[in-house]
Design an enzyme around this catalytic site. Structure first.
Site, PDB file in Angstrom:
ATOM      1  N   SER A  34     -29.963 -25.502   6.574  1.00  0.00           N
ATOM      2  CA  SER A  34     -28.761 -26.288   6.303  1.00  0.00           C
ATOM      3  C   SER A  34     -27.892 -26.310   7.557  1.00  0.00           C
ATOM      4  O   SER A  34     -27.745 -25.317   8.245  1.00  0.00           O
ATOM      5  CB  SER A  34     -27.979 -25.729   5.111  1.00  0.00           C
ATOM      6  OG  SER A  34     -27.790 -24.342   5.251  1.00  0.00           O
ATOM      7  N   HIS A  66     -29.911 -30.799   2.861  1.00  0.00           N
ATOM      8  CA  HIS A  66     -31.355 -30.545   2.927  1.00  0.00           C
ATOM      9  C   HIS A  66     -32.142 -31.810   2.580  1.00  0.00           C
ATOM     10  O   HIS A  66     -32.731 -31.904   1.515  1.00  0.00           O
ATOM     11  CB  HIS A  66     -31.775 -29.447   1.932  1.00  0.00           C
ATOM     12  CG  HIS A  66     -31.314 -28.067   2.287  1.00  0.00           C
ATOM     13  ND1 HIS A  66     -32.070 -27.188   3.004  1.00  0.00           N
ATOM     14  CD2 HIS A  66     -30.172 -27.412   2.006  1.00  0.00           C
ATOM     15  CE1 HIS A  66     -31.418 -26.048   3.147  1.00  0.00           C
ATOM     16  NE2 HIS A  66     -30.259 -26.150   2.550  1.00  0.00           N
ATOM     17  N   HIS A  88     -35.327 -23.451  -2.143  1.00  0.00           N
ATOM     18  CA  HIS A  88     -34.915 -22.045  -2.285  1.00  0.00           C
ATOM     19  C   HIS A  88     -35.229 -21.542  -3.679  1.00  0.00           C
ATOM     20  O   HIS A  88     -35.304 -22.323  -4.628  1.00  0.00           O
ATOM     21  CB  HIS A  88     -33.399 -21.928  -2.058  1.00  0.00           C
ATOM     22  CG  HIS A  88     -32.920 -22.512  -0.765  1.00  0.00           C
ATOM     23  ND1 HIS A  88     -32.720 -23.864  -0.596  1.00  0.00           N
ATOM     24  CD2 HIS A  88     -32.622 -21.926   0.418  1.00  0.00           C
ATOM     25  CE1 HIS A  88     -32.319 -24.082   0.652  1.00  0.00           C
ATOM     26  NE2 HIS A  88     -32.253 -22.926   1.287  1.00  0.00           N
ATOM     27  N   TYR A  90     -33.210 -20.046  -5.543  1.00  0.00           N
ATOM     28  CA  TYR A  90     -32.059 -20.272  -6.445  1.00  0.00           C
ATOM     29  C   TYR A  90     -32.076 -21.664  -7.070  1.00  0.00           C
ATOM     30  O   TYR A  90     -31.336 -21.933  -8.008  1.00  0.00           O
ATOM     31  CB  TYR A  90     -30.722 -19.998  -5.734  1.00  0.00           C
ATOM     32  CG  TYR A  90     -30.407 -20.880  -4.547  1.00  0.00           C
ATOM     33  CD1 TYR A  90     -30.058 -22.222  -4.699  1.00  0.00           C
ATOM     34  CD2 TYR A  90     -30.437 -20.357  -3.258  1.00  0.00           C
ATOM     35  CE1 TYR A  90     -29.757 -23.023  -3.606  1.00  0.00           C
ATOM     36  CE2 TYR A  90     -30.137 -21.138  -2.161  1.00  0.00           C
ATOM     37  CZ  TYR A  90     -29.800 -22.471  -2.337  1.00  0.00           C
ATOM     38  OH  TYR A  90     -29.508 -23.251  -1.251  1.00  0.00           O
ATOM     39  N   ALA A 118     -28.716 -21.286   8.397  1.00  0.00           N
ATOM     40  CA  ALA A 118     -27.290 -20.988   8.505  1.00  0.00           C
ATOM     41  C   ALA A 118     -27.098 -19.658   7.793  1.00  0.00           C
ATOM     42  O   ALA A 118     -27.752 -19.390   6.783  1.00  0.00           O
ATOM     43  CB  ALA A 118     -26.469 -22.083   7.848  1.00  0.00           C
ATOM     44  N   MET A 213     -29.975 -16.922   2.441  1.00  0.00           N
ATOM     45  CA  MET A 213     -30.766 -17.107   1.222  1.00  0.00           C
ATOM     46  C   MET A 213     -32.127 -17.740   1.505  1.00  0.00           C
ATOM     47  O   MET A 213     -32.725 -18.357   0.627  1.00  0.00           O
ATOM     48  CB  MET A 213     -29.984 -17.977   0.228  1.00  0.00           C
ATOM     49  CG  MET A 213     -28.580 -17.462  -0.044  1.00  0.00           C
ATOM     50  SD  MET A 213     -27.639 -18.599  -1.059  1.00  0.00           S
ATOM     51  CE  MET A 213     -25.967 -17.950  -0.817  1.00  0.00           C
ATOM     52  N   SER A 214     -32.609 -17.592   2.729  1.00  0.00           N
ATOM     53  CA  SER A 214     -33.887 -18.241   3.071  1.00  0.00           C
ATOM     54  C   SER A 214     -34.673 -17.350   4.023  1.00  0.00           C
ATOM     55  O   SER A 214     -34.422 -16.157   4.121  1.00  0.00           O
ATOM     56  CB  SER A 214     -33.602 -19.603   3.731  1.00  0.00           C
ATOM     57  OG  SER A 214     -32.987 -19.426   4.986  1.00  0.00           O
ATOM     58  N   ASN A 237     -20.233 -18.819   8.895  1.00  0.00           N
ATOM     59  CA  ASN A 237     -19.060 -18.172   8.280  1.00  0.00           C
ATOM     60  C   ASN A 237     -19.191 -16.668   8.500  1.00  0.00           C
ATOM     61  O   ASN A 237     -20.294 -16.153   8.669  1.00  0.00           O
ATOM     62  CB  ASN A 237     -19.013 -18.452   6.763  1.00  0.00           C
ATOM     63  CG  ASN A 237     -20.241 -17.902   6.039  1.00  0.00           C
ATOM     64  OD1 ASN A 237     -21.303 -18.511   6.049  1.00  0.00           O
ATOM     65  ND2 ASN A 237     -20.095 -16.732   5.447  1.00  0.00           N
ATOM     66  N   HIS A 249     -19.085 -24.002   0.752  1.00  0.00           N
ATOM     67  CA  HIS A 249     -20.279 -24.673   1.279  1.00  0.00           C
ATOM     68  C   HIS A 249     -19.930 -25.788   2.273  1.00  0.00           C
ATOM     69  O   HIS A 249     -20.652 -26.009   3.239  1.00  0.00           O
ATOM     70  CB  HIS A 249     -21.113 -25.217   0.114  1.00  0.00           C
ATOM     71  CG  HIS A 249     -22.466 -25.748   0.515  1.00  0.00           C
ATOM     72  ND1 HIS A 249     -23.436 -24.958   1.095  1.00  0.00           N
ATOM     73  CD2 HIS A 249     -23.013 -26.989   0.426  1.00  0.00           C
ATOM     74  CE1 HIS A 249     -24.517 -25.688   1.346  1.00  0.00           C
ATOM     75  NE2 HIS A 249     -24.287 -26.926   0.951  1.00  0.00           N
TER      76      HIS A 249
HETATM   77  I1  8IG Z   1     -24.272 -20.376   5.652  1.00  0.00           I
HETATM   78  O1  8IG Z   1     -22.229 -15.337   3.583  1.00  0.00           O
HETATM   79  C1  8IG Z   1     -24.388 -18.771   4.582  1.00  0.00           C
HETATM   80  N1  8IG Z   1     -25.417 -18.498   3.803  1.00  0.00           N
HETATM   81  N2  8IG Z   1     -25.977 -14.815   1.012  1.00  0.00           N
HETATM   82  N3  8IG Z   1     -24.066 -15.075   2.305  1.00  0.00           N
HETATM   83  C2  8IG Z   1     -25.287 -15.515   1.889  1.00  0.00           C
HETATM   84  N4  8IG Z   1     -25.814 -16.658   2.322  1.00  0.00           N
HETATM   85  C3  8IG Z   1     -25.104 -17.348   3.216  1.00  0.00           C
HETATM   86  C4  8IG Z   1     -23.866 -16.956   3.686  1.00  0.00           C
HETATM   87  C5  8IG Z   1     -23.317 -15.745   3.213  1.00  0.00           C
HETATM   88  N5  8IG Z   1     -23.429 -17.854   4.547  1.00  0.00           N
END
Ligand code: 8IG
Length: 275
Positions: A34, A66, A88, A90, A118, A213-214, A237, A249
């Site tokens: 992303s 995506h 993903h 999720y 990201a 998360m990837s 972030n 997001h």
């Molecule tokens: I962009 O702070 C991104 N993806 N788990 N935590 C998790 N996934 C993310 C984060 C985050 N920032």
């Protein structure tokens, strides 16, 4: 009928890719996370472009940022496949769905797999827009792409060694073009919620400096099939409790869009420097 064996499905998708792009093989694959979409124009003019939904085993992604496309490039003698449209766990997808693009690219010939994402940054000295080399990971998804159906004899054994998973050699190549890049351990979680500040404290104590998360399942699947892996995170972030503000997001997408052209040039220079 598409194959139900995930390895056969990837081989079928690779054959379709070859016929749709007119290219027998690709030797480098880039999975764009992303925010990384804006990096693609920096790779040059694509030789071919297809929608991932034209290939067996790919379905439309559901997350903003995506889009499902594959673009083929010629970069310094390498045929490079850039894949956008990661899925993903999720989203309710299986671990086999998550790694299908990587398995397809390797079935298409890729021996180098560049995984981008990201991520949240756990190092308080980083700011959004910081690129970080992944040195290793913590797979906290409670999943493995090597569970379930036994891999075919042509793949490695499922009890795969993960030492030097993110090849030190490839990190050196990147640093030869961008010496200042820091590196860090990436913690891969299922999400889709972000962490609590207590969880981030736990991850820091476990040695992580990136969270997302990837990537982790794709890295395992790629190693299993013998590819060399480069992992690159864009910190969009600071993780919960590291920064004063809550996470959202849109912010992630904005930070990605702002940094991506620079990252695209980094990818181009890195591939150019590959042997
Ligand atoms: I962009 O702070 C991104 N993806 N788990 N935590 C998790 N996934 C993310 C984060 C985050 N920032």
């Amino acid at each position: 009928m598409p194959a139900t064996d995930p390895y056969a499905l990837a081989h079928d998708a690779a054959a379709q890719l070859a016929s749709l792009t007119g290219r027998d093989r690709h030797d480098v694959a880039i999975i764009l996370g992303s925010g990384w979409a804006a990096a693609v124009p920096e790779l040059g003019d694509p030789v071919a472009q297809i929608s991932t939904t034209e290939l067996d085993g790919f379905s439309a992604p559901t997350v903003a940022g995506h889009a499902g496309t594959m673009s083929s490039f010629d970069i310094a003698g390498h045929s490079v496949l850039a894949i956008m449209g990661r899925v993903h766990m999720y989203e309710g997808r299986s671990e086999h769905d998550v790694v299908h693009p990587v398995r397809t690219a390797i079935a298409a010939g890729a021996t180098t797999v560049i995984l981008t994402n990201a991520a949240g940054g756990l190092d308080p000295t980083w700011s959004p827009g910081q690129a970080v080399l992944i040195s290793d990971h913590l797979n906290l998804t409670n999943a493995s792409p090597l569970s379930g159906i036994a891999p075919p004899a042509s793949a490695g054994p499922r009890f795969v060694d993960l030492t030097d998973l993110y090849a030190a050699r490839l990190r050196e190549v990147v640093r030869s073009v961008e010496p200042s890049l820091p590196e860090g351990i990436y913690a891969g979680l299922r999400g889709p919620h972000y962490e609590t500040p207590a969880e981030i404290m736990m991850l820091r104590q476990m040695g992580a400096s990136l969270v997302g998360m990837s990537t982790v399942l794709e890295a395992i699947a790629a190693r299993h099939l013998g590819a060399e892996i480069l992992g690159l995170s864009l910190v969009t972030n600071l993780a919960a409790g590291v920064a004063p503000a809550p996470l959202n997001h849109e912010e992630v997408l904005e930070a990605g869009a702002a940094a991506a052209p620079r990252l695209g040039r980094l990818l181009h220079a890195t591939i150019t420097a590959l042997p």
